[in-house]
Write a protein that holds these residues in place. Structure first.
Motif, PDB file in Angstrom:
ATOM      1  N   ASP A   1       0.747  -1.183   0.022  1.00  0.00           N
ATOM      2  CA  ASP A   1      -0.066  -0.094  -0.105  1.00  0.00           C
ATOM      3  C   ASP A   1       0.883   1.357   0.056  1.00  0.00           C
ATOM      4  O   ASP A   1       0.513   2.245   0.652  1.00  0.00           O
ATOM      5  CB  ASP A   1      -0.891   0.170   1.203  1.00  0.00           C
ATOM      6  N   HIS A   2       1.884   1.250  -0.717  1.00  0.00           N
ATOM      7  CA  HIS A   2       2.759   2.380  -0.804  1.00  0.00           C
ATOM      8  C   HIS A   2       3.606   2.198  -2.389  1.00  0.00           C
ATOM      9  O   HIS A   2       3.583   1.398  -2.946  1.00  0.00           O
ATOM     10  CB  HIS A   2       4.104   2.363   0.068  1.00  0.00           C
ATOM     11  N   GLU A   3       3.759   3.395  -2.697  1.00  0.00           N
ATOM     12  CA  GLU A   3       4.384   3.608  -4.007  1.00  0.00           C
ATOM     13  C   GLU A   3       5.959   2.974  -4.024  1.00  0.00           C
ATOM     14  O   GLU A   3       6.516   3.167  -3.006  1.00  0.00           O
ATOM     15  CB  GLU A   3       4.606   4.972  -4.512  1.00  0.00           C
ATOM     16  N   ILE A   4       6.433   2.532  -5.166  1.00  0.00           N
ATOM     17  CA  ILE A   4       7.803   1.856  -5.241  1.00  0.00           C
ATOM     18  C   ILE A   4       8.474   2.559  -6.377  1.00  0.00           C
ATOM     19  O   ILE A   4       7.709   2.558  -7.403  1.00  0.00           O
ATOM     20  CB  ILE A   4       7.631   0.272  -5.338  1.00  0.00           C
ATOM     21  N   SER A   5       9.499   2.864  -6.282  1.00  0.00           N
ATOM     22  CA  SER A   5      10.292   3.218  -7.450  1.00  0.00           C
ATOM     23  C   SER A   5      11.588   2.577  -7.470  1.00  0.00           C
ATOM     24  O   SER A   5      11.829   2.059  -6.895  1.00  0.00           O
ATOM     25  CB  SER A   5      10.727   4.631  -7.139  1.00  0.00           C
ATOM     26  N   LEU A   6      12.058   2.486  -8.729  1.00  0.00           N
ATOM     27  CA  LEU A   6      13.142   1.736  -9.329  1.00  0.00           C
ATOM     28  C   LEU A   6      14.173   2.762  -9.835  1.00  0.00           C
ATOM     29  O   LEU A   6      13.739   3.690 -10.763  1.00  0.00           O
ATOM     30  CB  LEU A   6      13.152   0.640 -10.156  1.00  0.00           C
ATOM     31  N   ALA A   7      15.330   2.665  -9.634  1.00  0.00           N
ATOM     32  CA  ALA A   7      16.456   3.671 -10.213  1.00  0.00           C
ATOM     33  C   ALA A   7      17.879   2.758 -10.564  1.00  0.00           C
ATOM     34  O   ALA A   7      17.726   1.789  -9.889  1.00  0.00           O
ATOM     35  CB  ALA A   7      16.915   4.589  -9.173  1.00  0.00           C
ATOM     36  N   ALA A   8      18.411   3.125 -11.537  1.00  0.00           N
ATOM     37  CA  ALA A   8      19.745   2.613 -11.642  1.00  0.00           C
ATOM     38  C   ALA A   8      20.829   3.861 -11.531  1.00  0.00           C
ATOM     39  O   ALA A   8      20.498   5.067 -11.438  1.00  0.00           O
ATOM     40  CB  ALA A   8      19.767   2.292 -13.344  1.00  0.00           C
ATOM     41  N   LEU A   9      21.846   3.413 -11.032  1.00  0.00           N
ATOM     42  CA  LEU A   9      23.141   4.135 -10.712  1.00  0.00           C
ATOM     43  C   LEU A   9      23.610   4.727 -12.236  1.00  0.00           C
ATOM     44  O   LEU A   9      24.054   3.848 -12.895  1.00  0.00           O
ATOM     45  CB  LEU A   9      24.312   3.299 -10.083  1.00  0.00           C
ATOM     46  N   ASP A  10      24.008   5.832 -12.380  1.00  0.00           N
ATOM     47  CA  ASP A  10      24.566   6.438 -13.406  1.00  0.00           C
ATOM     48  C   ASP A  10      25.738   7.612 -12.905  1.00  0.00           C
ATOM     49  O   ASP A  10      25.301   8.747 -12.411  1.00  0.00           O
ATOM     50  CB  ASP A  10      23.406   7.209 -14.267  1.00  0.00           C
ATOM     51  N   GLY A  11      26.960   6.958 -12.663  1.00  0.00           N
ATOM     52  CA  GLY A  11      28.033   7.899 -12.163  1.00  0.00           C
ATOM     53  C   GLY A  11      27.518   8.235 -10.784  1.00  0.00           C
ATOM     54  O   GLY A  11      27.487   7.423 -10.094  1.00  0.00           O
ATOM     55  N   ASP A  12      27.387   9.665 -10.407  1.00  0.00           N
ATOM     56  CA  ASP A  12      27.125   9.827  -9.078  1.00  0.00           C
ATOM     57  C   ASP A  12      25.709  10.387  -8.976  1.00  0.00           C
ATOM     58  O   ASP A  12      25.387  10.848  -7.994  1.00  0.00           O
ATOM     59  CB  ASP A  12      28.000  11.055  -8.627  1.00  0.00           C
ATOM     60  N   THR A  13      24.694   9.809  -9.777  1.00  0.00           N
ATOM     61  CA  THR A  13      23.379  10.240  -9.643  1.00  0.00           C
ATOM     62  C   THR A  13      22.504   8.924  -9.778  1.00  0.00           C
ATOM     63  O   THR A  13      22.910   7.751 -10.440  1.00  0.00           O
ATOM     64  CB  THR A  13      22.840  11.134 -10.659  1.00  0.00           C
TER      65      THR A  13
END
Length: 174
Positions: free
Chosen positions: A86-98
């Motif tokens: 019952d919460h949003e989920i995000s997926l991210a990838a590492l790109d350098g320092d971001t």
């Protein structure tokens, strides 16, 4: 040309040629050739002296998203776990320092939005998401990223001590 496209961000919706030159660090003649080419190819549009991205740039990201099966495999998994939690989920990838958002759950009736969309970039050392990406990866890479990244305060509570950030990443990894 990609460096010119990268000059556009959350706070920069349109640029003049001189602003593009400053943003890229290149001379005006080089930037002019690139901008004219990007307009011709349909990645930028011109309005007076200003240039802006067109939706065509999304096709560049689309190859990454399709190649990594974000829509076909990852998105349904995010949605299922988001509904369970019952919460949003995000997926991210590492790109350098971001950290770059590559997917988000779509929870019906969600009342909170952080305002980030696919492609949003967050500084790795200052975000839980970024620190988690470092903690789950190669420890040597985490150290290199922390040692070389720009540390600037985003809030009064921003930690600017590299040793403290690295210690937190190592704690998360354990």
């Amino acid at each position: 040309g990609l460096k010119v496209l990268e000059a556009f961000d959350d706070s920069t919706r349109s640029l003049t040629m001189p602003e593009s030159a400053v943003a890229t660090g290149w001379d005006r003649a080089s930037v002019r050739r690139l901008v004219v080419t990007l307009v011709h190819l349909g990645y930028l549009e011109k309005s007076g002296r200003l240039f802006a991205l067109t939706p065509r740039v999304l096709g560049l990201a689309g190859g990454y998203l399709r190649g990594n099966r974000i829509g076909a495999v990852v998105q349904p998994i995010l949605n299922r776990f988001s509904a369970d939690l019952d919460h949003e989920i995000s997926l991210a990838a590492l790109d350098g320092d971001t950290a770059i958002y590559v997917a988000q759950s779509s929870l019906r009736g969600a009342t909170v939005s952080f305002g980030f969309t696919i492609g949003s970039r967050l500084p790795v050392p200052h975000t839980a998401l970024g620190r988690m990406l470092l903690a789950c990866g190669d420890p040597d890479r985490a150290r290199r990223v922390i040692d070389s990244c720009e540390l600037r305060p985003h809030t009064p509570q921003s930690v600017l001590d590299r040793a403290r950030i690295l210690s937190e990443v190592r704690r998360i990894a354990d």
